[in-house]
Every structure is written in structure tokens, then in C-alpha cells.
Design a protein around this motif. Structure first.
Motif: not given
Length: 517
Positions: A302-307, A379-381, A414-418, A479-486
Motif C-alpha cells: 500500500x505504501x509504495x503504491x501510494x508513493x 488508477x496508475x496505468x 484509486x478510491x476503489x484501489x488501495x 513501478x509502484x503499481x507493479x509492487x502492489x500487484x505482487x
């Protein structure tokens, strides 16, 4: 004897194998509760929370427009015949073009970036304390006082700017200290007030106040800056600061920390919320497992995705008016009005997407985890690739504004995301965890303007320099979104459960899925 059929229940979905405990907590006996009042108490919370975020964002972003009027810029604009520089030609003036007034300050581009980022020096410091205090003592006073302090320091901002450059930075940082508690405090309140299947759309309603405040603040600030009365740009701070004070009075009279403490709530609404969420009062005294936070990979996700999303967001929020002024050469009124359009599309689309996301969950078409990953990716891509498109749209004003509007709309997903993922990991520590991730992500609030100030020349800004800015923001976000996916998860963590809940977690699945009444 009452049972819930697995195929027909909107609650039971593919998450059941992943998270038995969360399923038991999210179980709703009735499809819809009835209330005797004309408006639900949690609806009042939503409306006031929406207006609160509208206020704090109006007070946050008005400087992005006001600073254009505050600066005494005498740099010549390239002529339409100048093809030797990677810049946009000046537009053809007409009778409707607003002639900018001479600014009061001679701040360099680097100094302007420091000023725009100074708000976040204080903003990141009160995130975690604000969330924890709200968990222990309730979010009403924390959120309300946070907005009030933001308003008071906003009113003080023009005086500080005229007094001293460093004093202005200090006041903006103090304003950030006040606003820093708002998001984690509200997150702690939503964990106590909002049933799980309402959280995505409710968060969209409340947090979309930030987009609404931006939509209102930017064009009004642009218009105020053109006035002769009161110096023009100081009115931006006085108006929105005063509205923040008025809002605080209404908040203190209408909102309460929890359903149980509300004196006018319908008993059926309390029963519905309690059945949906479970009692929270007995968990306030639990010690914070700080080391568990450090080793919780889903929390890091969550932290990395929000960053990543914050870097892209603050690139747009703090620098877009400067880009439109220095590169596309919009006058300040057109600049402010057009800068608001992306936030309007994000506001509207964010609510629509969140309603659709909750509908998919209620119908059992998608698991909660996959839903968050899907919408976080949207929300990221799309905004990231939109920035890449803007980088190559160059001087085409229409294409730039169209890309900004469309991509910002999808950013509302993003509200329905992280954004509500913290409550899944630990409802009772949601405020503290949101404070941690929001503090980290809002470091981008001053890192992004600082990096942009280093990339962009103060003498002659070029399209090539701004392309570097957009490439950087898009790469960080993707890059941050990929971390969230994993690594994302919706399973409540074992350190979040008291011993009594541990026993419930080990109960047979059948006893949870088919309760008796």
C-alpha cells in the motif's frame, strides 16, 4: 433458523478461502437497514467529511494559482517566429485576454518550488500521531481541529509572505501540520462507521471532496488574483480560510466519534453497523505492533503504491498552473479555470467507478483483493500513459487539456484501489497505518516539486525539460503499481486480532457462513 445461500449472498465470494475472519466480520444479516430518521447519521458524516476535505484542499491548492500572480516575472515570451528554442510560441492576444498584474516577489524557480513544497514539511509529521490519537480518543476533534488550524494559518499566509520569505515557508509548514491529521483521522472514523460493502463508494464520496475543493478553488483563486481590491491574490487565502472556520462550527455540532456515541442516531442504524463491522470499542487499548508493521509486506505494498500515485498527483497538482503559464502561455484566469477540469473529471469518475466496484463486489463477480488490484492498476496505468501523451502533445493546448481530463478521470479509481486496503489488514489500526502510508507518500509533496525545480531552468523553460518531469512521474507510478500487484492482500493480519478473535478465526467455516438467529 436462518441461513445464507452461498450462491445468492452478495457477501460470500472467492475471498472466503483467503480470509475466513474477515468474512465473519463482514457478514450482514439484512440486505438493507431501515431508519426512522429522514437522513442517516453516517450520511451526515459523509457530507461533512466531504466539505471538510473540500475546504482543506481549497486552502492547499490556492497557492499554486496565487504564486503565478505573486511573482514579478519579466522574462520575455518567445515570439511566434522563434523556432530556435524548444518552446511554445506566445498565443495571439485578444480582447478577452487578462493582462497580468506585476507581482510583489522576485522568487526564483527553485525558491518557488521550495514554497510549493513547504506545506508538506509539516504535513508528513502529523500523519501517524493524528491517526493514533483518532483511534484512541475518536476522530471528531482530531479531524475538526486539523481543519481549523489549517484555516487559521491560511488566513495568516499573506501577512507571512509580505513579512519574510522564510516566515512564509514556516507558516505553510504549520498549515501542513494541521492538515496532516485529517486523512488518518477520517480513516479511523470510517473504520467505525461504514459497513465493508459501502466503503469504496463512501470513501469516494468523502475523499472526493479534495477534488471538489480543487475544482472550486482554482478558478475562484484565478479570478480573485485579477482584482485590485485587497491586493488580489491575498483574497484567495482570506476567503477559503474563513470558510474553514465556519465549517468547523458545523462539524462540532453535527458529527460524533462513533455510532454508539451519537445522541440522535436511529437504533436500527446502530444495529446494522454493529452487525456489519462488529464491536470496535473493546479494541482501542491494544498496543500498536510497530515491528509487525515493519515486516508486513501487504502494508508495504500500500505504501509504495501510494508513493507512486502521489508523485504523479503532486507533479500535476503543484506544477500544472506553472506549466500552463510558462509553456502553454495561458493567462491566469484561463489557467486556473482549465487547471480545474482534470480534478472535476477525477471527482465525478471516482464516484462512478467506486459505485461500480462495490456493485461488482456485492454481486460476487470479483473478489475484494482482485477488485483492489484491478482498480489500483487503472488508477496508475492510464494517468501515467496520459502524462507520456502530454509530453509529446507539445504546444497543442487542446490535446494537452483533453489528455489531462481523460487520464485524471481514471485516476479517480484509486478510491476503489488501495485507499481502503488498510481497514482490511487491521480495522482497529487503520488510522495509524493510513498515517504511516500517507506520510510516506506525501514526502513526494515536497520531493516532486524539488526535483522539478532542479530539472527546469529558471531562465527559459523548455518542452524538453518538462518531458523529463513527465517521464519521471510516469515511471515511478508504473513501478509502484507493479509492487502492489505482487504483494497486496485483503486478509486481516494475525497481529490485528485479539485472543478472542483468534478463537473465532479457528472456528469451522460452516459456523461462520451459516449463523443461527
Amino acid at each position: 433458523m436462518m441461513s445464507l445461500d452461498m450462491e445468492e449472498s452478495p457477501i460470500i465470494n472467492s475471498d472466503i478461502d483467503e480470509n475466513v475472519t474477515s468474512s465473519s466480520r463482514n457478514l450482514i444479516v439484512e440486505d438493507r437497514e431501515e431508519t426512522t430518521g429522514w437522513i442517516k447519521s453516517r450520511t451526515v458524516l459523509g457530507i461533512m467529511g466531504f466539505l471538510g476535505f473540500a475546504n482543506v484542499y481549497a486552502m492547499r491548492v490556492n497557492l499554486s494559482v496565487a504564486i503565478v500572480a505573486m511573482i514579478n516575472s519579466t522574462a520575455p515570451v518567445p515570439s511566434t517566429n522563434d523556432s530556435t528554442l524548444d518552446v511554445c510560441p506566445a498565443g495571439i492576444p485578444d480582447n478577452s485576454t487578462v493582462v497580468p498584474k506585476t507581482g510583489d516577489f522576485n522568487w526564483s524557480a527553485e525558491q518557488q518550488s521550495i514554497i510549493l513544497g513547504s506545506f508538506f514539511y509539516g504535513y508528513v509529521l502529523t500523519q501517524v500521531p493524528g491517526g493514533r490519537i483518532a483511534e484512541l480518543f475518536g476522530g471528531k476533534l482530531v479531524y475538526g481541529v486539523g481543519v481549523l488550524l489549517t484555516a487559521l494559518f491560511t488566513i495568516l499566509s499573506p501577512i507571512a509572505a509580505y513579512t519574510d520569505f522564510k516566515f512564509f515557508i514556516a507558516v505553510r509548514a504549520l498549515e501542513g501540520l494541521g492538515e496532516g491529521v485529517t486523512y488518518p483521522a477520517m480513516h479511523a472514523m470510517l473504520a467505525r462507521w461504514i459497513p465493508p460493502l459501502e466503503r469504496s463508494k463512501f470513501a469516494a464520496y468523502v475523499y472526493a471532496g479534495s477534488n471538489f475543493g480543487t475544482v472550486i478553488s482554482l478558478p475562484i483563486s484565478g479570478w480573485l488574483c485579477t482584482l485590485d481590491w485587497g491586493g488580489g491574490w491575498p483574497l484567495c487565502f482570506y476567503l477559503f480560510g474563513g470558510l474553514g472556520v465556519v465549517w468547523f462550527i458545523g462539524w462540532m455540532f453535527l458529527v460524533y466519534d462513533s455510532p454508539q456515541s451519537h445522541p440522535r442516531i436511529c437504533p436500527k442504524e446502530i444495529e446494522y453497523i454493529t452487525q456489519s463491522i462488529g464491536p470496535q470499542e473493546d479494541k482501542r487499548g491494544m498496543a500498536i505492533p510497530w515491528m509487525k508493521f515493519l515486516t508486513c509486506v501487504p502494508l508495504w505494498a500500500i505504501l509504495i503504491a501510494q508513493c507512486g500515485q502521489s508523485w504523479l498527483f503532486y507533479t500535476q497538482l503543484t506544477e500544472l498552473p506553472s506549466y500552463m503559464n510558462n509553456i502553454l502561455h495561458f493567462d491566469i484566469v484561463s489557467n486556473a479555470r482549465l487547471s480545474a477540469i482534470p480534478y472535476f473529471t477525477s471527482w465525478v469518475a471516482g464516484i462512478i467507478i467506486s459505485i461500480f466496484a462495490d456493485w461488482l463486489l456485492a454481486k460476487g463477480f470479483i473478489s475484494r483483493l482482485n477488485s483492489m488490484k484491478l482498480w489500483n492498476t487503472v488508477a496508475a496505468f492510464i494517468p501515467a500513459f496520459g502524462l507520456l501523451g502530454i509530453a509529446w502533445a507539445g504546444c497543442d493546448r487542446t490535446a494537452v487539456m483533453l489528455l489531462l481530463s481523460i487520464t485524471s478521470a481514471f485516476g479517480g479509481a484509486v478510491y476503489a484501489g488501495n485507499q481502503m486496503n488498510h481497514i482490511d489488514l487491521s480495522p482497529q489500526f487503520a488510522g495509524t497505518m493510513y498515517g504511516i502510508t500517507n506520510a510516506a507518500s506525501n514526502l513526494c509533496g515536497f520531493l516532486a516539486p524539488y526535483a522539478i525545480g532542479r530539472i527546469i531552468s529558471s531562465e527559459q523553460q523548455t518542452l524538453g525539460q518538462w518531458r523529463e518531469v513527465f517521464y519521471l512521474a510516469a515511471a515511478i507510478d508504473l513501478g509502484a503499481n507493479l509492487f502492489y500487484l505482487f504483494f497486496a492482500s485483503t486478509e486481516e493480519q494475525d497481529w490485528s486480532l485479539p485472543e478472542s478473535d483468534d478463537m473465532t478465526a479457528s472456528a469451522p467455516v460452516e459456523s461462520i457462513m451459516y449463523p443461527e438467529s
